[in-house]
Write a protein that holds these residues in place. Structure first.
Motif, PDB file in Angstrom:
ATOM      1  N   VAL A  48       0.859  -1.183   0.000  1.00  0.00           N
ATOM      2  CA  VAL A  48       0.000   0.000   0.000  1.00  0.00           C
ATOM      3  C   VAL A  48       0.894   1.230   0.000  1.00  0.00           C
ATOM      4  CG1 VAL A  48      -1.810   1.283   1.189  1.00  0.00           C
ATOM      5  CG2 VAL A  48      -1.792  -1.217   1.287  1.00  0.00           C
ATOM      6  N   ASP A  49       0.876   1.972  -1.090  1.00  0.00           N
ATOM      7  CA  ASP A  49       1.626   3.228  -1.166  1.00  0.00           C
ATOM      8  C   ASP A  49       0.741   4.351  -0.639  1.00  0.00           C
ATOM      9  OD1 ASP A  49       3.754   1.920  -2.341  1.00  0.00           O
ATOM     10  OD2 ASP A  49       3.086   2.338  -4.385  1.00  0.00           O
ATOM     11  N   LYS A  50       1.303   5.162   0.269  1.00  0.00           N
ATOM     12  CA  LYS A  50       0.527   6.228   0.906  1.00  0.00           C
ATOM     13  C   LYS A  50       1.077   7.589   0.483  1.00  0.00           C
ATOM     14  CE  LYS A  50       0.217   3.235   4.956  1.00  0.00           C
ATOM     15  NZ  LYS A  50       0.655   3.050   6.345  1.00  0.00           N
ATOM     16  N   TYR A  51       0.168   8.541   0.344  1.00  0.00           N
ATOM     17  CA  TYR A  51       0.559   9.894  -0.025  1.00  0.00           C
ATOM     18  C   TYR A  51      -0.106  10.872   0.941  1.00  0.00           C
ATOM     19  CZ  TYR A  51       1.998   7.560  -4.298  1.00  0.00           C
ATOM     20  OH  TYR A  51       2.603   6.706  -5.198  1.00  0.00           O
ATOM     21  N   ALA A  52       0.700  11.766   1.494  1.00  0.00           N
ATOM     22  CA  ALA A  52       0.201  12.752   2.456  1.00  0.00           C
ATOM     23  C   ALA A  52       0.289  14.146   1.834  1.00  0.00           C
ATOM     24  CB  ALA A  52       1.014  12.700   3.749  1.00  0.00           C
ATOM     25  N   PRO A  53      -0.616  15.030   2.206  1.00  0.00           N
ATOM     26  CA  PRO A  53      -0.602  16.386   1.644  1.00  0.00           C
ATOM     27  C   PRO A  53       0.406  17.285   2.339  1.00  0.00           C
ATOM     28  CG  PRO A  53      -2.395  16.200   3.191  1.00  0.00           C
ATOM     29  CD  PRO A  53      -1.735  14.843   3.146  1.00  0.00           C
ATOM     30  N   ASP A  54       0.678  18.423   1.731  1.00  0.00           N
ATOM     31  CA  ASP A  54       1.554  19.419   2.357  1.00  0.00           C
ATOM     32  C   ASP A  54       0.721  20.547   2.965  1.00  0.00           C
ATOM     33  OD1 ASP A  54       0.629  20.655   0.098  1.00  0.00           O
ATOM     34  OD2 ASP A  54       2.606  21.050  -0.786  1.00  0.00           O
ATOM     35  N   PHE A  55      -0.550  20.261   3.234  1.00  0.00           N
ATOM     36  CA  PHE A  55      -1.448  21.265   3.819  1.00  0.00           C
ATOM     37  C   PHE A  55      -2.261  20.595   4.929  1.00  0.00           C
ATOM     38  CE2 PHE A  55      -3.559  19.291   0.182  1.00  0.00           C
ATOM     39  CZ  PHE A  55      -4.744  18.836   0.743  1.00  0.00           C
ATOM     40  N   THR A  56      -2.844  21.410   5.780  1.00  0.00           N
ATOM     41  CA  THR A  56      -3.701  20.889   6.850  1.00  0.00           C
ATOM     42  C   THR A  56      -5.134  21.402   6.728  1.00  0.00           C
ATOM     43  OG1 THR A  56      -3.027  22.729   8.296  1.00  0.00           O
ATOM     44  CG2 THR A  56      -1.796  20.652   8.475  1.00  0.00           C
ATOM     45  N   ASP A  57      -5.334  22.463   5.967  1.00  0.00           N
ATOM     46  CA  ASP A  57      -6.661  23.054   5.796  1.00  0.00           C
ATOM     47  C   ASP A  57      -7.372  22.337   4.650  1.00  0.00           C
ATOM     48  OD1 ASP A  57      -8.847  24.636   6.024  1.00  0.00           O
ATOM     49  OD2 ASP A  57      -7.917  26.479   5.273  1.00  0.00           O
ATOM     50  N   LEU A  58      -8.422  21.576   4.963  1.00  0.00           N
ATOM     51  CA  LEU A  58      -9.085  20.758   3.952  1.00  0.00           C
ATOM     52  C   LEU A  58     -10.145  21.568   3.196  1.00  0.00           C
ATOM     53  CD1 LEU A  58      -9.473  17.333   5.794  1.00  0.00           C
ATOM     54  CD2 LEU A  58      -7.485  18.347   4.684  1.00  0.00           C
ATOM     55  N   THR A  59      -9.657  22.509   2.397  1.00  0.00           N
ATOM     56  CA  THR A  59     -10.542  23.322   1.568  1.00  0.00           C
ATOM     57  C   THR A  59     -10.794  22.615   0.246  1.00  0.00           C
ATOM     58  OG1 THR A  59      -8.719  24.504   0.503  1.00  0.00           O
ATOM     59  CG2 THR A  59      -9.572  25.420   2.571  1.00  0.00           C
ATOM     60  N   GLU A  60     -11.804  23.071  -0.470  1.00  0.00           N
ATOM     61  CA  GLU A  60     -12.100  22.497  -1.782  1.00  0.00           C
ATOM     62  C   GLU A  60     -10.903  22.628  -2.715  1.00  0.00           C
ATOM     63  OE1 GLU A  60     -15.060  23.267  -5.607  1.00  0.00           O
ATOM     64  OE2 GLU A  60     -15.628  24.068  -3.638  1.00  0.00           O
ATOM     65  N   GLU A  61     -10.273  23.785  -2.707  1.00  0.00           N
ATOM     66  CA  GLU A  61      -9.122  24.020  -3.584  1.00  0.00           C
ATOM     67  C   GLU A  61      -7.959  23.081  -3.248  1.00  0.00           C
ATOM     68  OE1 GLU A  61      -6.071  27.664  -4.915  1.00  0.00           O
ATOM     69  OE2 GLU A  61      -7.628  27.999  -3.385  1.00  0.00           O
ATOM     70  N   ASN A  62      -7.652  22.955  -1.961  1.00  0.00           N
ATOM     71  CA  ASN A  62      -6.539  22.091  -1.549  1.00  0.00           C
ATOM     72  C   ASN A  62      -6.801  20.620  -1.879  1.00  0.00           C
ATOM     73  OD1 ASN A  62      -4.930  24.136  -0.556  1.00  0.00           O
ATOM     74  ND2 ASN A  62      -5.611  23.908   1.560  1.00  0.00           N
ATOM     75  N   LEU A  63      -8.023  20.160  -1.602  1.00  0.00           N
ATOM     76  CA  LEU A  63      -8.345  18.760  -1.849  1.00  0.00           C
ATOM     77  C   LEU A  63      -8.343  18.439  -3.343  1.00  0.00           C
ATOM     78  CD1 LEU A  63     -11.219  18.263   0.763  1.00  0.00           C
ATOM     79  CD2 LEU A  63      -8.905  17.333   0.892  1.00  0.00           C
ATOM     80  N   ALA A  64      -8.877  19.352  -4.147  1.00  0.00           N
ATOM     81  CA  ALA A  64      -8.899  19.136  -5.597  1.00  0.00           C
ATOM     82  C   ALA A  64      -7.486  19.082  -6.159  1.00  0.00           C
ATOM     83  CB  ALA A  64      -9.710  20.237  -6.270  1.00  0.00           C
ATOM     84  N   LYS A  65      -6.610  19.950  -5.667  1.00  0.00           N
ATOM     85  CA  LYS A  65      -5.226  19.957  -6.134  1.00  0.00           C
ATOM     86  C   LYS A  65      -4.489  18.695  -5.690  1.00  0.00           C
ATOM     87  CE  LYS A  65      -1.083  22.825  -6.462  1.00  0.00           C
ATOM     88  NZ  LYS A  65      -0.135  21.717  -6.253  1.00  0.00           N
ATOM     89  N   PHE A  66      -4.779  18.228  -4.479  1.00  0.00           N
ATOM     90  CA  PHE A  66      -4.166  16.999  -3.965  1.00  0.00           C
ATOM     91  C   PHE A  66      -4.493  15.830  -4.894  1.00  0.00           C
ATOM     92  CE2 PHE A  66      -4.170  13.792  -0.223  1.00  0.00           C
ATOM     93  CZ  PHE A  66      -2.815  13.538  -0.382  1.00  0.00           C
ATOM     94  N   ALA A  67      -5.766  15.708  -5.270  1.00  0.00           N
ATOM     95  CA  ALA A  67      -6.188  14.640  -6.181  1.00  0.00           C
ATOM     96  C   ALA A  67      -5.534  14.806  -7.543  1.00  0.00           C
ATOM     97  CB  ALA A  67      -7.704  14.638  -6.322  1.00  0.00           C
TER      98      ALA A  67
END
Length: 428
Positions: A259-278
């Motif tokens: 299982v490969d895991k990927y973590a974000p470089d942000f903590t604020d789960l905004t629509e913009e941040n989540l969309a960019k993460f995906a």
């Protein structure tokens, strides 16, 4: 199995079982990685079973594989009853099941586990669902979701598979014992997860944002919510190194051999941040995330050295040392049984100039060059080998370990043997 035998009247058919810890060659031949593993054989050819684990689930799966995989329906009540039970079903309208599109549909029904496929040639029912001959519709009862989704475009095996994968789960599915087989057994192996407490005041708003974001990667990612406030989810939180008090957290995983895991470089789960993460994940622009505890101040104070992600490479891949490592889980019964032997082994070699005995909690720590599939996993890291990793598959007595470490063992032969015996893991 008696319940399955009673409910499965199809013959000829037999139920069997094999202790793969005793018959290792059979387990290795059929790629058994953990227990229990269920496989279905037809004319000597195997098919992986990934349905539910209760008797009715197994019977339903077997009937689908040995008879008509489609249920013939003629009324809306019949469709509604299936959807009420399964929450998702597919209806195909075919005047001629033998047509090219009908054959594609029937083949997909046989090959797709966990989905009810219905078929009709009834004009009234086709009109009810807005279907022409050859039309297909997904029918769901997901809250806050479109209840009927008509398939557009050509009906090919690939397009039908994509259509089902994109619609068989809610845009955001909550992780549970019931949904786990659908999440992990589906065709989409990339999962976008959000962890949070249902009781959090911002929960509803976050779910609304997550559903909106999910529309941009439907069919590419499975979007999963994990309730960190639910006691039953403790193990999955532990796997990701996440605590309830961490609040709302996101990860993306890719299922493969591990299982490969990927973590974000942000903590604020905004629509913009989540969309960019995906988007960054789907574009291949993210680096894998590896869990690690902090290095204990006394990691080398005892004969058995304590490894974490942050000191693993320096110790295990030390070119001047032969290092034998136990990868364990704190809850693993077999690991607990091994502990006194491992401590004795450490004591024996505590003053050895080139042999190191170590252990690592693999529920809290991960390393890039090692795949752990079960507990305990034992691996040997020989000195002067250029980061060679050898799977130890010998006996587990003190004498066995000593003979291995002191003997003139052939690392390549040991590694080959481990490949053959790879199924002999204790607990997953």
């Amino acid at each position: 199995s008696s319940g399955i035998n009673a409910e499965w009247p199809l013959r000829p058919g037999k139920l069997g079982k094999c202790d793969a810890t005793e018959h290792k060659s059979i387990g290795g031949r059929f790629g058994v990685k953990g227990y229990p593993t269920l496989k279905f054989f037809v004319n000597g050819k195997e098919k992986e079973y990934n349905g539910g684990r209760k008797s009715p689930d197994i019977v339903s799966w077997l009937k689908k594989k040995t008879g008509d995989p489609c249920k013939v329906v003629s009324t809306k009540d019949e469709v509604d009853a299936e959807v009420a039970s399964a929450h998702f079903a597919v209806v195909g309208a075919f005047k001629d099941r033998a047509s090219e599109a009908g054959a594609v549909y029937t083949a997909a029904a046989s090959d797709t586990d966990g989905v009810v496929f219905m078929v009709t040639d009834n004009d009234d029912l086709m009109k009810e669902f807005g279907l022409e001959d050859g039309g297909i519709v997904a029918v769901r009862d997901f809250a806050d979701e479109e209840l009927r989704v008509v398939m557009e475009g050509d009906k090919t095996a690939e397009s039908l598979g994509t259509f089902i994968s994109a619609n068989r789960l809610p845009s955001v599915v909550e992780f549970s014992d019931e949904t786990a087989p659908m999440i992990f057994g589906g065709d989409i192996k990339s999962h976008f997860l959000i962890f949070g407490d249902n009781e959090h005041e911002a929960h509803a708003d976050l779910m609304a944002v997550f559903r909106k974001v999910s529309k941009g990667s439907a069919g590419k990612l499975v979007h999963v919510y994990v309730n960190s406030g639910k006691a039953d989810n403790g193990r999955i939180l532990e796997f990701f190194g996440i605590k309830k008090e961490d609040g709302q957290v996101t990860r993306i995983i890719q299922l493969g051999e591990g299982v490969d895991k990927y973590a974000p470089d942000f903590t604020d789960l905004t629509e913009e941040n989540l969309a960019k993460f995906a988007s960054d994940y789907l574009s291949g622009n993210l680096k894998k995330h590896l869990n690690s505890e902090e290095i204990p101040e006394d990691w080398d104070a005892l004969p058995v050295k304590v490894l974490v992600g942050k000191n693993f490479e320096a110790v295990a891949f030390d070119e001047t040392k032969d290092v034998l490592v136990e990868f364990y889980a704190p809850w693993c019964g077999h690991c607990k049984q091994l502990t006194p032997i491992w401590d004795e082994l450490g004591e024996k070699y505590k003053d050895h100039e080139s042999i190191v005995i170590a252990k690592m909690d693999s529920t809290a720590n991960e390393v890039a060059d090692v795949t752990v599939k079960g507990f305990p996993t034992l691996k040997f890291f020989p000195k002067e080998s250029g980061k060679k990793v050898v799977d130890y598959s010998g006996g587990r007595t003190l004498e066995d370990f000593v003979a291995f470490l002191d003997g003139d063992h052939d690392a390549e032969a040991e590694d080959d043997k481990a490949d053959e015996d790879d199924a002999d893991h204790d607990e997953l």
